[in-house]
Design an enzyme around this catalytic site. Sequence first.
Site, PDB file in Angstrom:
ATOM      1  N   LYS A  71       0.861  -1.316  -0.036  1.00  0.00           N
ATOM      2  CA  LYS A  71       0.100  -0.047   0.070  1.00  0.00           C
ATOM      3  C   LYS A  71       0.738   1.400  -0.074  1.00  0.00           C
ATOM      4  CE  LYS A  71      -2.097  -0.815   3.901  1.00  0.00           C
ATOM      5  NZ  LYS A  71      -1.624  -2.186   4.371  1.00  0.00           N
ATOM      6  N   ARG A 115      -9.606   0.720   9.143  1.00  0.00           N
ATOM      7  CA  ARG A 115      -9.028  -0.750   9.673  1.00  0.00           C
ATOM      8  C   ARG A 115     -10.224  -1.585  10.063  1.00  0.00           C
ATOM      9  NH1 ARG A 115      -3.189   0.356   9.094  1.00  0.00           N
ATOM     10  NH2 ARG A 115      -2.134  -1.566   9.528  1.00  0.00           N
ATOM     11  N   ARG A 162      11.887  -6.288   5.112  1.00  0.00           N
ATOM     12  CA  ARG A 162      11.648  -5.046   4.958  1.00  0.00           C
ATOM     13  C   ARG A 162      12.504  -3.952   5.783  1.00  0.00           C
ATOM     14  NH1 ARG A 162       5.598  -2.282   5.377  1.00  0.00           N
ATOM     15  NH2 ARG A 162       5.750  -2.725   7.595  1.00  0.00           N
ATOM     16  N   ARG A 168      11.473  -1.996  11.353  1.00  0.00           N
ATOM     17  CA  ARG A 168      10.317  -1.826  12.337  1.00  0.00           C
ATOM     18  C   ARG A 168      10.389  -3.213  13.406  1.00  0.00           C
ATOM     19  NH1 ARG A 168       5.249   0.134   8.831  1.00  0.00           N
ATOM     20  NH2 ARG A 168       4.440  -1.095  10.574  1.00  0.00           N
ATOM     21  N   ARG A 219      -0.375  -9.591  13.134  1.00  0.00           N
ATOM     22  CA  ARG A 219      -0.987  -8.444  12.551  1.00  0.00           C
ATOM     23  C   ARG A 219      -1.858  -8.930  11.270  1.00  0.00           C
ATOM     24  NH1 ARG A 219       4.404  -5.898  10.709  1.00  0.00           N
ATOM     25  NH2 ARG A 219       3.396  -4.368   9.445  1.00  0.00           N
TER      26      ARG A 219
HETATM   27  P1  ADP Z   1       1.146  -2.082   8.237  1.00  0.00           P
HETATM   28  O1  ADP Z   1       0.065  -1.803   7.160  1.00  0.00           O
HETATM   29  O2  ADP Z   1       2.420  -2.428   7.214  1.00  0.00           O
HETATM   30  O3  ADP Z   1       0.799  -3.105   9.122  1.00  0.00           O
HETATM   31  P2  ADP Z   1       1.093   0.459   9.330  1.00  0.00           P
HETATM   32  O4  ADP Z   1       2.237   1.504   9.294  1.00  0.00           O
HETATM   33  O5  ADP Z   1      -0.078   0.987   8.275  1.00  0.00           O
HETATM   34  O6  ADP Z   1       1.768  -0.903   9.028  1.00  0.00           O
HETATM   35  O7  ADP Z   1       0.456   0.277  10.811  1.00  0.00           O
HETATM   36  C1  ADP Z   1       1.312  -0.042  11.886  1.00  0.00           C
HETATM   37  C2  ADP Z   1       0.416   0.063  13.104  1.00  0.00           C
HETATM   38  O8  ADP Z   1      -0.168   1.239  13.335  1.00  0.00           O
HETATM   39  C3  ADP Z   1      -0.564  -0.994  12.962  1.00  0.00           C
HETATM   40  O9  ADP Z   1      -0.156  -2.575  13.503  1.00  0.00           O
HETATM   41  C4  ADP Z   1      -1.413  -0.415  14.279  1.00  0.00           C
HETATM   42  O10 ADP Z   1      -1.077  -0.940  15.424  1.00  0.00           O
HETATM   43  C5  ADP Z   1      -1.435   1.147  14.101  1.00  0.00           C
HETATM   44  N1  ADP Z   1      -2.541   1.407  12.998  1.00  0.00           N
HETATM   45  C6  ADP Z   1      -1.881   1.934  11.995  1.00  0.00           C
HETATM   46  N2  ADP Z   1      -3.228   2.434  11.329  1.00  0.00           N
HETATM   47  C7  ADP Z   1      -4.272   2.328  12.174  1.00  0.00           C
HETATM   48  C8  ADP Z   1      -5.652   2.260  12.173  1.00  0.00           C
HETATM   49  N3  ADP Z   1      -6.506   2.846  10.957  1.00  0.00           N
HETATM   50  N4  ADP Z   1      -6.148   1.479  13.160  1.00  0.00           N
HETATM   51  C9  ADP Z   1      -5.767   1.346  14.295  1.00  0.00           C
HETATM   52  N5  ADP Z   1      -4.348   1.161  14.344  1.00  0.00           N
HETATM   53  C10 ADP Z   1      -3.760   1.695  13.172  1.00  0.00           C
END
Ligand code: ADP
Length: 206
Positions: free
Chosen positions: A13, A88, A122, A153, A164
Amino acid sequence: MNLIFLGPPGSGKGTLAMYLVEKAGIPQISTGDMLRAHRAKGTALGLEAQSYMDKGELVPDSVIIGMVEERLAQDDCKNGYILDGFPRTLAQAHALEKIAEIDMVVSLVLDNEVIVRRLSGRRVCPDCNGTFHISLLEDEKKCPACGGQLIQRVDDSEATIRNRLKVYEDQTAPLIVYYREKGLLREIDSSGSVEDNRRELDKVLK
Ligand code: ADP
Ligand code: ZN
């Protein structure tokens, strides 16, 4: 154009969103990047988010929704934006409906084993938010975009990646059905190269 990029962690994404930012001149709104910026600054929100993120759990809806509302009200969102990593949960989708008109939801499709391979290799750049796979890097420590210092990360460890993915299945995957029923969903196969994915995206945007 107001877009949502939907897909499991590691489906590409962020990388695809960066492409569209350049091409279409609309901002990428990544809730993950916003949360990491809060953590880096040590804000109250960042402190609250920290433990959830490191375990691969979702940060509570109330925190996320407020943060996104504020962001979408800013000037640079007037001509459109790409939501990356939001919504999400169904509660987030409902909240979004009250404040925005979404034109299209691009859903990235990819199988779990490929995801684990991608995420465990990554590396991310804290300076420009670029993400890269070690197999494509000349220097594992240096950002090819800005020269910054690449890091891995905490939530890209294999156990956390699996968590996740489970969280995605349980809480985020229902949004696929939700947006399909609204007629907004466009699926793209995200298993190819970065170039392939760009082409797939160009096709659905046409
Ligand atoms: P990825 O899509 O690679 O898992 P992100 O950088 O989008 O990583 O998100 C990392 C973390 O941030 C998620 O695992 C969650 O804990 C938090 N997070 C990000 N966006 C949201 C969201 N819309 N709602 C709840 N938690 C979120
Ligand atoms: Zn960089």
